[in-house]
Scaffold this motif. Structure first.
Motif, PDB file in Angstrom:
ATOM      1  N   ILE A   1       0.832  -1.205   0.000  1.00  0.00           N
ATOM      2  CA  ILE A   1       0.000   0.000   0.000  1.00  0.00           C
ATOM      3  C   ILE A   1       0.866   1.254   0.000  1.00  0.00           C
ATOM      4  O   ILE A   1       0.671   2.173  -0.782  1.00  0.00           O
ATOM      5  CB  ILE A   1      -0.949  -0.003   1.224  1.00  0.00           C
ATOM      6  CG1 ILE A   1      -1.922  -1.189   1.090  1.00  0.00           C
ATOM      7  CG2 ILE A   1      -1.714   1.309   1.321  1.00  0.00           C
ATOM      8  CD1 ILE A   1      -2.677  -1.508   2.348  1.00  0.00           C
ATOM      9  N   THR A   2       1.894   1.248   0.873  1.00  0.00           N
ATOM     10  CA  THR A   2       2.815   2.385   0.911  1.00  0.00           C
ATOM     11  C   THR A   2       3.508   2.540  -0.432  1.00  0.00           C
ATOM     12  O   THR A   2       3.695   3.648  -0.936  1.00  0.00           O
ATOM     13  CB  THR A   2       3.868   2.170   2.013  1.00  0.00           C
ATOM     14  OG1 THR A   2       3.223   1.797   3.207  1.00  0.00           O
ATOM     15  CG2 THR A   2       4.673   3.426   2.247  1.00  0.00           C
TER      16      THR A   2
ATOM     17  N   ASP B   1      -7.971   3.863 -11.382  1.00  0.00           N
ATOM     18  CA  ASP B   1      -6.841   2.957 -11.303  1.00  0.00           C
ATOM     19  C   ASP B   1      -6.476   2.491 -12.711  1.00  0.00           C
ATOM     20  O   ASP B   1      -7.136   1.642 -13.287  1.00  0.00           O
ATOM     21  CB  ASP B   1      -7.197   1.757 -10.417  1.00  0.00           C
ATOM     22  CG  ASP B   1      -5.955   0.934 -10.104  1.00  0.00           C
ATOM     23  OD1 ASP B   1      -4.887   1.217 -10.689  1.00  0.00           O
ATOM     24  OD2 ASP B   1      -6.073   0.023  -9.278  1.00  0.00           O
TER      25      ASP B   1
ATOM     26  N   ARG C   1       2.462   1.707  -3.441  1.00  0.00           N
ATOM     27  CA  ARG C   1       1.574   2.264  -4.447  1.00  0.00           C
ATOM     28  C   ARG C   1       1.423   3.786  -4.274  1.00  0.00           C
ATOM     29  O   ARG C   1       1.482   4.544  -5.235  1.00  0.00           O
ATOM     30  CB  ARG C   1       0.212   1.561  -4.313  1.00  0.00           C
ATOM     31  CG  ARG C   1      -0.696   1.327  -5.539  1.00  0.00           C
ATOM     32  CD  ARG C   1      -0.127   1.336  -6.893  1.00  0.00           C
ATOM     33  NE  ARG C   1       0.972   0.451  -7.177  1.00  0.00           N
ATOM     34  CZ  ARG C   1       0.895  -0.711  -7.817  1.00  0.00           C
ATOM     35  NH1 ARG C   1      -0.237  -1.146  -8.254  1.00  0.00           N
ATOM     36  NH2 ARG C   1       1.966  -1.423  -8.055  1.00  0.00           N
ATOM     37  N   SER C   2       1.260   4.199  -3.015  1.00  0.00           N
ATOM     38  CA  SER C   2       1.042   5.636  -2.817  1.00  0.00           C
ATOM     39  C   SER C   2       2.313   6.423  -3.103  1.00  0.00           C
ATOM     40  O   SER C   2       2.268   7.533  -3.624  1.00  0.00           O
ATOM     41  CB  SER C   2       0.508   5.906  -1.409  1.00  0.00           C
ATOM     42  OG  SER C   2       1.565   5.946  -0.489  1.00  0.00           O
TER      43      SER C   2
ATOM     44  N   ARG D   1       2.773   6.948  -6.967  1.00  0.00           N
ATOM     45  CA  ARG D   1       1.990   8.081  -7.478  1.00  0.00           C
ATOM     46  C   ARG D   1       2.644   9.391  -7.058  1.00  0.00           C
ATOM     47  O   ARG D   1       2.777  10.323  -7.850  1.00  0.00           O
ATOM     48  CB  ARG D   1       0.561   8.022  -6.919  1.00  0.00           C
ATOM     49  CG  ARG D   1      -0.394   7.280  -7.827  1.00  0.00           C
ATOM     50  CD  ARG D   1      -1.819   7.516  -7.390  1.00  0.00           C
ATOM     51  NE  ARG D   1      -2.140   6.776  -6.177  1.00  0.00           N
ATOM     52  CZ  ARG D   1      -2.649   5.542  -6.184  1.00  0.00           C
ATOM     53  NH1 ARG D   1      -2.907   4.930  -7.329  1.00  0.00           N
ATOM     54  NH2 ARG D   1      -2.913   4.917  -5.064  1.00  0.00           N
ATOM     55  N   TRP D   2       3.102   9.408  -5.804  1.00  0.00           N
ATOM     56  CA  TRP D   2       3.737  10.613  -5.259  1.00  0.00           C
ATOM     57  C   TRP D   2       4.997  10.952  -6.060  1.00  0.00           C
ATOM     58  O   TRP D   2       5.260  12.109  -6.380  1.00  0.00           O
ATOM     59  CB  TRP D   2       4.061  10.356  -3.790  1.00  0.00           C
ATOM     60  CG  TRP D   2       4.994  11.350  -3.176  1.00  0.00           C
ATOM     61  CD1 TRP D   2       4.660  12.586  -2.711  1.00  0.00           C
ATOM     62  CD2 TRP D   2       6.395  11.202  -2.973  1.00  0.00           C
ATOM     63  NE1 TRP D   2       5.773  13.212  -2.222  1.00  0.00           N
ATOM     64  CE2 TRP D   2       6.852  12.386  -2.368  1.00  0.00           C
ATOM     65  CE3 TRP D   2       7.311  10.188  -3.220  1.00  0.00           C
ATOM     66  CZ2 TRP D   2       8.182  12.592  -2.015  1.00  0.00           C
ATOM     67  CZ3 TRP D   2       8.630  10.372  -2.880  1.00  0.00           C
ATOM     68  CH2 TRP D   2       9.066  11.572  -2.288  1.00  0.00           C
TER      69      TRP D   2
END
Lengths: 267, 272
Positions: free
Chosen positions: B184-185, B247, B187-188, B191-192
């Motif tokens: 999860i981290t 997504d 993936r975020s 994007r960041w």
């Protein structure tokens, strides 16, 4: 209320240490009495305490001499070890040249060297400082070299990709990384440094705890020998405590990568 | 800043060394203890281009980055990073974010971030100002005075990236930047990364074994095979990334590229 709670905790934590030490002292006292051991052979703790009290001024005067020699020798050792370790890390040639000499210096029985030192450099403080340095620089060099080598190769590469010079890598990465090992060696050196001082004093001096022990021993003033040993131990412990305090302070400032203390006995 | 705008800059035939390539690697060979690690590897990355290297473990992806950054010296071939050809010249002039965050435990976040500037003689005041300028965007403004052990893995990676990009070199290498993080981290942060990296005038090379990450971030994907490490495919990513609200990893174009790459990788496996 919190203060008394933590005080209680400290007391409980130190209780085993205090009990064991007191038991040993009491056993010594009792055994000397039960077996009727002559006090010139082995004085009981009570007699040693009385001796310390009686000759306190005398003891302190000589302790000061030994303490001064020890501190000077210890300081020179740290500087010498720092220089040697840096050289060993810096160049293979220095390592090949210096390492065998360092090892050789440690195989010399210092007992046999000490009288010669008196002939070479005289009976002043220099001969004692040389013996102390010979005793203490070795553990510092070995631990410091191991510490400087323990640096993570990936960290070194990271520094290189940021454009660091070899000196910057040494100064900003290797020295902080070496601190835990350095202090491990320093603690060993702190404890043995007083032995070096006593050996130095044994073979030609007119002051110091080592000189005092030699004179008192020759006159079968065994209680006085033990009194000097007690003071010498306190001296070594004080130096050790100073090193530990410095270590705590430095490692707080420069925490090692893995800084968890592992004790298998703790749950 | 629109990450999708980089798309059209991709050269059509990327194996031909283009004149304006910011990073040109040609015919690189590298051995380790007599075993060939890389054989005849050539890549060329243009200004504003984001290239991903994917491949199985041991195919020499990280070694290639070590060669480009100047940490290692190649046996044969040449590397030109914005005009810097010699290995020692490139060392310190190519931004390189390693797999581990490698933060110094005795330095605060701010002090870690400005390490590269400090090593190059930038004054403390000036480098601190540069850190503070980017700290907000990197999401570390509130933790600048904290020590690395107080940060989560994701935050540590942000600091490591800031440290790598602050010297502002035209070539940026990223070695599995999110490899050690949970899904999860990761993936975020992916994007960041697209938002935070000002890639318009940079050439970026990302090493990853996460195929989705490669498709998501890169304009072009080079697929590598091991023993010895070599490039077996060069795939353009022509997906409109959009606003990021939907997504895109579920879209048909995305799936097609993913299937293609996974097929190439699995074929390597059977050959071995």
């Amino acid at each position: 209320m919190n203060t008394s709670g933590s005080l209680k905790k400290i007391l409980i934590e130190w209780l085993p240490a205090v009990v064991v030490t007191l038991t040993l002292i009491v056993a010594w006292e009792v055994l000397v009495d039960v077996f009727d051991v002559q006090h010139w052979l082995l004085p009981p703790p009570s007699v040693i305490v009385v001796e310390i009290a009686d000759s306190f001024g005398f003891l302190m005067r000589h302790a000061r001499v030994t303490a001064a020699e020890t501190l000077i020798g210890f300081a020179i050792s740290i500087l010498l070890a720092g220089g040697l370790s840096s050289g060993i890390i810096w160049s293979r040639t220095v390592e090949r040249t210096v390492y065998p000499l360092i090892i050789t210096s440690q195989t010399i029985p210092i007992i046999t060297l000490a009288p010669l030192l008196i002939i070479w450099v005289g009976t002043d403080i220099t001969s004692k400082v040389i013996v102390i340095v010979l005793f203490t620089f070795f553990p510092i060099v070995i631990s410091l070299v191991a510490g400087l080598r323990s640096v993570d190769q990936e960290m070194v590469d990271m520094f290189r990709t940021l454009g660091a010079s070899p000196w910057q890598i040494f100064q900003k990465l290797m020295i902080p990384s070496a601190l835990p090992n350095f202090f491990a060696g320093l603690k060993v050196a702190a404890v043995v440094s007083v032995i070096g001082a006593v050996i130095g004093e044994w073979f030609g001096s007119s002051a110091g705890l080592g000189w005092m022990m030699k004179i008192a021993g020759g006159q079968f003033q065994t209680a006085r020998v033990f009194a000097a040993i007690v003071v010498l131990s306190i001296l070594a412990m004080a130096l050790f405590a100073a090193v530990v305090a410095t270590e705590k302070w430095m490692l707080k400032k420069y925490p090692p990568t893995a800084n968890r203390v592992i004790r298998l006995g703790d749950s | 800043m629109s990450p999708a705008s980089n798309q059209q800059i991709s050269p059509n035939n990327s194996n031909v060394e283009s004149e304006d390539a910011l990073l040109a690697v040609s015919g690189i060979g590298f051995d380790y203890e007599n075993a060939p690690i890389l054989d005849d590897v050539s890549i060329s990355v243009g200004r504003g281009e984001f290239v991903a290297l994917v491949g199985p473990s041991g195919c020499g992806k990280s070694t290639l980055l070590n060669l480009i950054s100047g940490v290692l010296e190649a046996r044969e071939g040449s590397i030109n990073s914005n005009g810097l050809v010699g290995r020692a010249e490139r060392l310190g002039n190519v931004s390189y974010m390693q797999q581990k965050d490698l933060l110094l435990p005795w330095r605060t976040v701010a002090e870690n971030s400005r390490l590269g500037l400090e090593l190059n003689g930038v004054s403390k005041a000036e480098s601190n100002a540069q850190v503070e300028k980017l700290a907000e965007m990197f999401g570390i403004a509130d933790v600048l005075d904290q020590m690395p052990w107080q940060l989560s893995g994701g935050m540590r990676q942000r600091v490591a990236l800031l440290r790598a990009v602050l010297p502002d070199n035209p070539v940026l290498l990223l070695d599995e930047p999110f490899g050690a993080l949970d899904a999860i981290t990761r993936r975020s942060l992916q994007r960041w990364l697209l938002n935070v990296l000002d890639t318009a005038d940079k050439a970026v090379v990302l090493v990853t074994h996460d195929v989705d990450e490669a498709i998501l971030l890169a304009d072009r994907i080079l697929v590598m095979a091991p023993e010895p490490g070599r490039i077996i495919a060069d795939i353009d990513v022509d997906i409109e990334m959009g606003t990021g609200t939907t997504d895109i990893s579920m879209s048909p174009e995305f799936n097609k590229i993913r299937a293609n790459i996974l097929d190439l990788l699995s074929r390597q496996e059977t050959v071995r």
